[in-house]
Design a protein around this motif. Sequence first.
Motif, short mmCIF file in Angstrom:
data_model
loop_
_atom_site.label_atom_id
_atom_site.label_comp_id
_atom_site.label_asym_id
_atom_site.label_seq_id
_atom_site.Cartn_x
_atom_site.Cartn_y
_atom_site.Cartn_z
N GLU A 9 0.84 -1.20 0.00
CA GLU A 9 0.00 0.00 0.00
C GLU A 9 0.87 1.25 0.00
N THR A 10 0.56 2.19 -0.91
CA THR A 10 1.33 3.43 -1.02
C THR A 10 0.39 4.62 -1.07
N TRP A 11 1.00 5.81 -1.04
CA TRP A 11 0.21 7.03 -1.15
C TRP A 11 -0.50 7.11 -2.49
N ALA A 12 0.09 6.52 -3.54
CA ALA A 12 -0.50 6.61 -4.88
C ALA A 12 -1.77 5.78 -5.00
N HIS A 13 -1.94 4.78 -4.14
CA HIS A 13 -3.16 3.98 -4.19
C HIS A 13 -4.40 4.81 -3.87
N ARG A 14 -4.20 5.89 -3.11
CA ARG A 14 -5.34 6.70 -2.68
C ARG A 14 -5.76 7.75 -3.72
N ILE A 15 -4.96 7.92 -4.77
CA ILE A 15 -5.32 8.87 -5.83
C ILE A 15 -6.34 8.23 -6.76
N PRO A 16 -7.41 8.93 -7.14
CA PRO A 16 -8.42 8.35 -8.03
C PRO A 16 -7.82 7.85 -9.35
N GLY A 55 8.43 3.63 -1.32
CA GLY A 55 9.11 2.65 -0.47
C GLY A 55 10.01 1.72 -1.27
N LEU A 56 11.02 1.17 -0.59
CA LEU A 56 11.99 0.30 -1.26
C LEU A 56 11.35 -0.99 -1.74
N ALA A 57 10.42 -1.55 -0.96
CA ALA A 57 9.77 -2.80 -1.36
C ALA A 57 8.97 -2.61 -2.65
N PHE A 58 8.24 -1.50 -2.71
CA PHE A 58 7.46 -1.20 -3.91
C PHE A 58 8.37 -0.95 -5.10
N ALA A 59 9.43 -0.18 -4.89
CA ALA A 59 10.36 0.14 -5.98
C ALA A 59 11.02 -1.12 -6.51
N GLY A 60 11.42 -2.02 -5.61
CA GLY A 60 12.04 -3.27 -6.05
C GLY A 60 11.08 -4.11 -6.88
N GLN A 61 9.83 -4.17 -6.46
CA GLN A 61 8.83 -4.92 -7.22
C GLN A 61 8.61 -4.30 -8.60
N GLY A 62 8.54 -2.98 -8.64
CA GLY A 62 8.34 -2.30 -9.92
C GLY A 62 9.49 -2.51 -10.88
N LEU A 96 11.07 4.95 -24.30
CA LEU A 96 10.31 3.71 -24.12
C LEU A 96 10.33 3.26 -22.67
N LEU A 97 11.52 3.28 -22.06
CA LEU A 97 11.63 2.85 -20.67
C LEU A 97 10.84 3.78 -19.74
N ALA A 98 10.93 5.09 -19.97
CA ALA A 98 10.21 6.05 -19.12
C ALA A 98 8.70 5.88 -19.25
N ALA A 99 8.22 5.74 -20.48
CA ALA A 99 6.77 5.61 -20.69
C ALA A 99 6.23 4.33 -20.06
N LEU A 100 6.94 3.23 -20.23
CA LEU A 100 6.48 1.96 -19.66
C LEU A 100 6.62 1.95 -18.14
N ALA A 101 7.64 2.63 -17.63
CA ALA A 101 7.78 2.73 -16.17
C ALA A 101 6.62 3.51 -15.57
N LEU A 102 6.21 4.58 -16.25
CA LEU A 102 5.04 5.34 -15.78
C LEU A 102 3.78 4.50 -15.81
N ALA A 103 3.57 3.78 -16.91
CA ALA A 103 2.39 2.92 -17.04
C ALA A 103 2.40 1.83 -15.98
N ASN A 104 3.58 1.28 -15.72
CA ASN A 104 3.70 0.24 -14.70
C ASN A 104 3.37 0.80 -13.32
N PHE A 105 3.82 2.02 -13.04
CA PHE A 105 3.52 2.65 -11.75
C PHE A 105 2.02 2.81 -11.56
#
Length: 207
Positions: A9-16, A55-62, A96-105
């Motif tokens: 769970e992160t702060w971004a989960h709370r954004i619509p 968080g580090l756990a979230f970043a590692g998973q991403g 390509l990496l930046a766009a897909l990283a954003l989509a993944n986030f």
Amino acid sequence: MISLTSPVETWAHRIPAGVKLLALSALTVALFLTDRPGVLALALLAILALYLSAGLAFAGQGLRHLRMLWPFLLLIALWHGLTGQAQAGAAIALRLLAALALANFVTMTTRLTDMIAVLTWLLAPLRRLGLPTRTIELAIAMVLRFTPMLVENGQRLALSWRARSRKRPGWRIVVPMAALALDDADHVAEALRARGGILNDIPDGRD
């Protein structure tokens, strides 16, 4: 089936979901407004900071999700390097990496049901015109659900191959992976028909 949503769970989960998808669209367009590798590299560092803010756990998973991109990025770099367009190749790879990283986030911090709700709202004008939109909604939901499952199937096949051979699996697992994908698709189609899904109205080619 596996969800792409992160259990961390992160702060971004709370954004619509609508706000995140709108921001994703705007930022992806912005990435195409420049061809300067330096600017795109800074954008990529900003996205990395975005991951780390959760968080580090979230970043590692991403980052593990993005690991599968390296063969494509390497191919782009090699091709443009051999053709004397190293700067253009670097810009394409970084974009390509930046766009897909954003989509993944966004997908990691947004539930599938919330994404489908946004899609349903966007398609509302088409429904008012009498056009069926349920098929589109279901297709997108299936793609989002099945993508991680296909990746997992590929990883299992690769592990099975390595347990039996010293050679790298490479293209050798393409056919069994395709067979597994078709088999899973057939099971899902049968399940949808059994539950009165939209596939009841779609011919399956066996008549």
